[in-house]
Enzyme design. Structure first.
Site, short mmCIF file in Angstrom:
data_model
loop_
_atom_site.label_atom_id
_atom_site.label_comp_id
_atom_site.label_asym_id
_atom_site.label_seq_id
_atom_site.Cartn_x
_atom_site.Cartn_y
_atom_site.Cartn_z
N ASP A 201 -59.54 10.47 -22.83
CA ASP A 201 -60.82 9.76 -22.96
C ASP A 201 -61.29 9.94 -24.40
O ASP A 201 -60.48 10.25 -25.26
CB ASP A 201 -61.85 10.25 -21.94
CG ASP A 201 -62.84 9.16 -21.53
OD1 ASP A 201 -63.48 8.59 -22.43
OD2 ASP A 201 -62.98 8.88 -20.33
N HIS A 223 -59.44 7.73 -26.13
CA HIS A 223 -60.16 6.47 -26.33
C HIS A 223 -60.78 6.36 -27.71
O HIS A 223 -61.53 5.42 -27.97
CB HIS A 223 -61.25 6.31 -25.26
CG HIS A 223 -60.72 6.17 -23.87
ND1 HIS A 223 -61.54 6.08 -22.77
CD2 HIS A 223 -59.45 6.11 -23.39
CE1 HIS A 223 -60.81 5.97 -21.66
NE2 HIS A 223 -59.53 5.99 -22.03
#
Length: 362
Positions: A201, A223
């Site tokens: 993430d 991410h």
């Protein structure tokens, strides 16, 4: 030879010095081998050594409310027994706290026991470390492996995190998800220096706060370097952020700013400088104002302004199926941007960009 009077005077002076000493000078060094002992005895220690602690299931290693000036050292291997709960596994607060890791230490969360590919859904998973109210403090040189969910939740003023390693690489194949490295909110003065992160993430996610500096980071597999989502919280201001001299590889995005549709707030004085990306699967640079319920809608709104944004020397490659740059702004809500040496190649050119300042390219 000293006279009795002079010795007496010396003794009285020494007593006065001891009487006026700060609390930390009166406390000693403590080594704890259990979480319960650390919680019970923390107030009486100037230095706390956490020696190979195995934290019981469903229990927080509670180092909140530390006396000002306390030093905390993680030694050996810190582990956590299994239970499905929200956590955190570790919580720490206080002022002028110094946290370090001894040579060879490891904080092993063994997150694979919780991972199911569903992140915040599915099994209930504990967050790792709450640095809430850990003000004017530093965390240096911690080695962390396989957090079940988010790693650091930072809500503090004047805090510096240096040389933090978060290695969740096993999550790539074992179902790690929503394993954010550094989530920052409601903070003024956060410095994150030389982190090494492999996760699934955001490497960095700033939801609110001011005066934030992230430098010399290595971000793998997640991410990217994100601001947002901004909007819909009690604090919806992100101001004076510099993210620089960092690499983002094998990640969904590299540079990202996202705001919540229909919300209000502001994102301002933002600099991304000397960012190098490679192996990006979704977007090299993405700035969008259309998030709702955690997902983009394609319909931007202008309640959260994004102003004074500078991208300089943001370069690298994305995958062939990815989009180089995607800019989706509400009407009049993105302004005063500066772009210099922004070169993202390898992917598609977006045809859906909207309302972005003319100095940017899409």
């Amino acid at each position: 030879m000293h006279s009795f009077a002079s010795l007496l005077a010396y003794g009285l002076a020494a007593s006065a010095t001891l009487a006026s000493a700060s609390p930390i000078e009166a406390r000693g060094s403590c080594t704890f081998k259990t979480a319960a002992a650390a919680k019970a005895g923390k107030a009486g220690c100037s230095t706390i050594t956490l020696d190979n602690i195995e934290v019981p299931a469903g229990t927080t290693l509670d180092l909140t409310g530390l006396t000002s000036g306390t030093k905390v050292i993680f030694e050996g291997t810190t582990t956590f027994d299994y239970e499905e709960w929200a956590g955190p596994l570790i919580s720490m607060s206080g002022k002028d706290i110094t946290v370090t890791g001894a040579s060879g230490h490891l904080i092993n969360c063994d997150g694979a026991r919780w991972w199911d590919g569903k992140g915040t859904s599915g099994k209930k998973k504990p967050k790792f470390f709450y640095a809430h109210g850990l003000d004017s403090s530093s965390i240096t040189g911690l080695n962390i492996k396989n957090t079940p969910l988010m790693a650091f939740s930072v809500q503090a003023d004047d805090i510096t995190l240096t040389d933090i390693t978060i290695n969740n690489a096993d999550g790539d194949t074992l179902g790690g998800h929503n394993t954010d490295a550094f989530d920052v909110g409601n903070s003024v003065g956060v410095n994150i220096i030389k982190p090494w992160v492999h996760n699934q993430d955001d490497c960095l996610a700033i939801n609110s706060g001011e005066n934030i500096w992230f430098t010399s980071g290595t971000c793998i597999g997640g991410h990217g370097l994100s601001i947002g989502s901004v909007g819909g919280r009690s604090n919806n201001v992100v101001k004076n952020v510099t993210i620089e001299h960092s690499t983002v590889s094998n990640s969904e995005n590299a540079v990202r700013i996202k705001t919540v549709s229909g919300a209000t707030g502001s994102v301002s004085e933002i600099t991304y400088s000397n960012i190098v990306m490679s192996g990006i699967s979704d977007y090299g640079v993405v700035i969008q104002q259309d998030y709702e319920d955690g997902k983009p809608t394609g319909k931007p709104t202008n309640g959260v302004t994004i102003t004074d944004v500078k991208l300089e020397s943001v370069t690298g490659t994305v995958d062939s199926k990815a989009t180089d740059i995607y800019l989706l702004c509400g009407s009049g809500s993105c302004s005063d941007w500066t772009w210099d040496d922004v070169k993202v190649t390898g992917g598609k050119k977006s045809t859906a960009c909207k309302n972005y300042p003319s100095v940017a390219s899409c």
